[in-house]
Design an enzyme around this catalytic site. Structure first.
Site, short mmCIF file in Angstrom:
data_model
loop_
_atom_site.label_atom_id
_atom_site.label_comp_id
_atom_site.label_asym_id
_atom_site.label_seq_id
_atom_site.Cartn_x
_atom_site.Cartn_y
_atom_site.Cartn_z
N ARG A 220 0.82 -1.22 0.00
CA ARG A 220 0.00 0.00 0.00
C ARG A 220 0.85 1.27 0.00
NH1 ARG A 220 -5.63 -1.63 2.80
NH2 ARG A 220 -5.27 -3.85 2.85
N GLU A 488 -10.90 -8.37 -6.65
CA GLU A 488 -10.33 -9.42 -7.51
C GLU A 488 -11.16 -9.75 -8.75
OE1 GLU A 488 -10.62 -9.68 -4.16
OE2 GLU A 488 -8.52 -9.42 -3.58
C1 DMJ Z 1 -5.54 -6.33 -1.41
O1 DMJ Z 1 -5.07 -5.62 -0.32
C2 DMJ Z 1 -4.42 -6.92 -2.18
O2 DMJ Z 1 -4.89 -7.21 -3.45
C3 DMJ Z 1 -3.84 -8.16 -1.56
O3 DMJ Z 1 -2.89 -8.80 -2.40
C4 DMJ Z 1 -4.89 -9.17 -1.18
N1 DMJ Z 1 -6.21 -8.67 -1.38
C5 DMJ Z 1 -6.53 -7.37 -0.92
C6 DMJ Z 1 -7.95 -6.98 -1.31
O4 DMJ Z 1 -8.84 -8.01 -1.35
#
Ligand code: DMJ
Length: 596
Positions: A220, A488
């Protein structure tokens, strides 16, 4: 001597031949110009049907580099440019419609290409709707939770699950930039640089005595800052990213060089999650190289890339001893013993982004050490997934065939998290070792995505549960009924749309967006997750996830843009959807792994 009439006829035949030659030359030049304008993608498309070899692949990978460098030299990416680009796109859309332009036409009449990516136009209306949603939710965040990690939309206050460092501010930056929301972007950036960002900078500079998750901070904070740097060239932002990485570096100080999961940014004390017995988690330590190699390339400091390259070597060298089927890995690794320590084998929680980064690093990092190993490990992982984790689901009375992915040894169910798999498979299909494998990956991607979409459309709210099972002859069954705004499925629809240009994916994304809007929206302007997708109207969870702004809305927006916006041969998205310019010039490669 030929009679006059014959000579005249000959002369006119000559003229006709010359005219024909000129027409052919002109046609050729037009075709050539179009190929050149459409750049590396089409240059590569020409050889897409050839047997793919290492040589073909490296020439394929070279093309976007030149294009990207050219752009870098001529363009300073600013918010103004993004606005200009958007306006040009809208204008071009209108012109295209007026001319009856067909999006999917071959770019050259002489040699129809087999495109790497479909050529698609923007859907301005839907794109605008998503942009408005982003404006609304970010406005609510600024109004009620500025500087906090996330907004509680119903309580109209901030939440601080990441230590109160303003996670949403950082996670949202590049989405605002890409959408051309310049006022909001500038406000977010000056917030971070100004007094609102004091806590954030204290964390980054190791002033505050705070434990952070290495993985979450990496994807992040470092991810968000790096992509903002790549979009704007703002050197202050790169400095913040580097400072954050140097705080996290202490976590790598273990016997194996594999980082522990948490680290104190002030003292450098690192530790694992209590429930793991001191183990580190595959999805955490195995998905850092994209950020850290990019950071090394941007700063010229090899240290970051050395850390994560060494982690890759350690994982790769332990592949046979991991105890999992070939290509797959259990989620626990002990950083002191340097050995895998069991656990689940999953494309959902605890495993997911490790597999994602195999293909993303291979595609986007030029000069990657043991590059072929990354690709091989990806292809082995997919082969392993196909044999051990991919299940057929015959749905409903008609027994229509769908597919889903579930962990080895677990019950036959799929987390929403695993719905990133189709997107990953699309990336793997591009430049796959063989045409057959490329087709197989795309087919798998489509079948899994069908299930993910069904997880939404089967519910009265139109939203997917976080976890579902799939009884034969039956319908989606809830395992965990909540929906927390995860990205996703729309991420995978974005990749599938960019790959195929098939409007079905755009329409599915639009349907999901509308369901989100209906269920998530609150009077404060913030959007919240829901507690049970089978109850309509649903109860909210009073939380607006920072990844909703970083990922969900970004992928939705890009699905409705034309393919040149964040083109997938120029940009790579980290697992939090932060885009980095593909790095063709990594020269700062890990010394520790130079023996490989
Ligand atoms: C996100 O913070 C990222 O994509 C992480 O890899 C896993 N999934 C969450 C959101 O669902």
């Amino acid at each position: 001597m030929a009679p006059r009439g014959v000579a005249r006829r000959r002369a006119s035949v000559k003229r006709a031949v010359r005219a024909l030659a000129l027409i052919l030359l002109a046609l050729f030049l037009v075709a050539f110009a179009r190929t050149a304008t459409h750049g590396g993608a089409n240059a590569r498309d020409g050889d897409a049907s050839a047997t793919v070899s290492v040589v073909v692949r490296s020439s394929r990978r070279a093309a976007p580099d030149a294009r990207a460098d050219e752009r870098r030299a001529t363009e300073t990416p600013t918010i103004a440019n993004v606005d200009a680009t958007r306006d040009e796109i809208v204008a071009a859309d209108d012109a295209g419609v007026a001319a009856g332009m067909d999006d999917h036409r071959p770019s050259s009449p002489l040699k129809p290409p087999a495109p790497t990516w479909a050529r698609v136009r923007a859907d301005s209306r839907r794109r605008r709707a998503v942009r408005e949603a982003m404006r609304e939710v970010f406005g609510a965040y600024l109004k009620y939770a500025r500087g906090h990690d996330e907004l509680a939309p119903m309580s109209e206050t901030g939440r601080d699950d990441f230590g109160g460092v303003g996670a949403t501010l950082v996670d949202a930056l590049d989405t605002l930039h890409i959408m051309g929301l310049s006022r909001e972007f500038n406000e977010a950036l000056s917030s971070l640089k100004g007094t609102d960002g004091e806590k954030f900078r204290d964390l980054i500079h190791g002033v505050s005595d705070r434990d952070v998750s290495v993985f979450e901070t990496n994807i992040r904070i470092i991810g968000g800052l790096l992509s903002t740097y790549d979009l704007t060239g703002d050197a202050d932002v790169l400095e913040l990213a580097e400072s954050m990485a140097s705080r996290l570096s202490a976590a790598f100080d273990t016997a194996s060089g594999v980082p522990r999961s948490f680290v104190n940014v002030k003292t450098g004390r690192a530790f694992g999650l209590p429930w793991t017995n001191g183990n580190s988690i595959l999805a955490d330590f195995g998905s850092m190289h994209l950020e850290w190699a990019t950071l090394s390339a941007r700063t010229g400091n090899a240290l970051y890339e050395e850390h994560t390259n060494h982690v890759f070597d350690t994982i790769s060298d332990n592949a046979h001893a991991s105890g999992a089927p070939r290509g797959l890995f259990p989620h626990m690794f002990h950083p002191d013993t340097g050995r895998f320590a069991g656990g689940v084998v999953s494309f959902g929680a605890l495993g997911d982004s490790f597999y994602e980064y195999l293909i993303k690093c291979w595609r986007s990092l030029g000069g990657l050490r043991r590059a072929e190993r990354w690709r091989e490990m990806f292809d082995d992982a997919i082969a392993g997934m196909k044999s051990h984790m991919l299940h057929e689901w015959k749905r409903g009375e008609n027994m229509e065939v769908y597919a889903y992915v579930s962990p080895i040894g677990g019950a036959p169910k799929m987390e929403h998290l695993a719905c990133f798999t189709p997107g990953m498979l699309v990336l793997g299909a591009n430049e796959a070792p063989t045409v057959e494998l490329a087709d197989e990956y795309l087919e798998m991607a489509k079948n899994i995505a069908r299930t993910c979409v069904e997880m939404y459309t089967s519910q009265p709210t139109g939203l997917s549960p976080d976890h579902a099972s799939f009884p034969s002859g039956g319908n989606v069954t809830l395992v965990d009924a909540k929906n927390i705004q995860r990205p996703e499925t729309v991420e995978s629809l974005f990749y599938l749309y960019r790959k195929t240009g098939d409007d079905v994916y755009r329409d599915q994304a639009w349907t999901i967006f509308q369901a989100m809007k209906r269920a998530y929206r609150t009077p404060s302007g913030g959007w919240q997750g829901v507690r049970d997708v089978s109850v309509d109207p649903p109860k909210g969870d009073d939380k607006m996830q920072s990844f909703f702004l970083a990922e969900t809305l970004k992928y939705l927006y890009l699905t409705f843009c034309e393919d040149s916006v964040m083109h997938l041969d120029e940009w790579v998205f980290n697992t939090e959807a932060h885009p980095f310019k593909m790095t063709r010039d990594v020269t700062t490669l890990g010394a520790r792994s130079s023996s490989h």
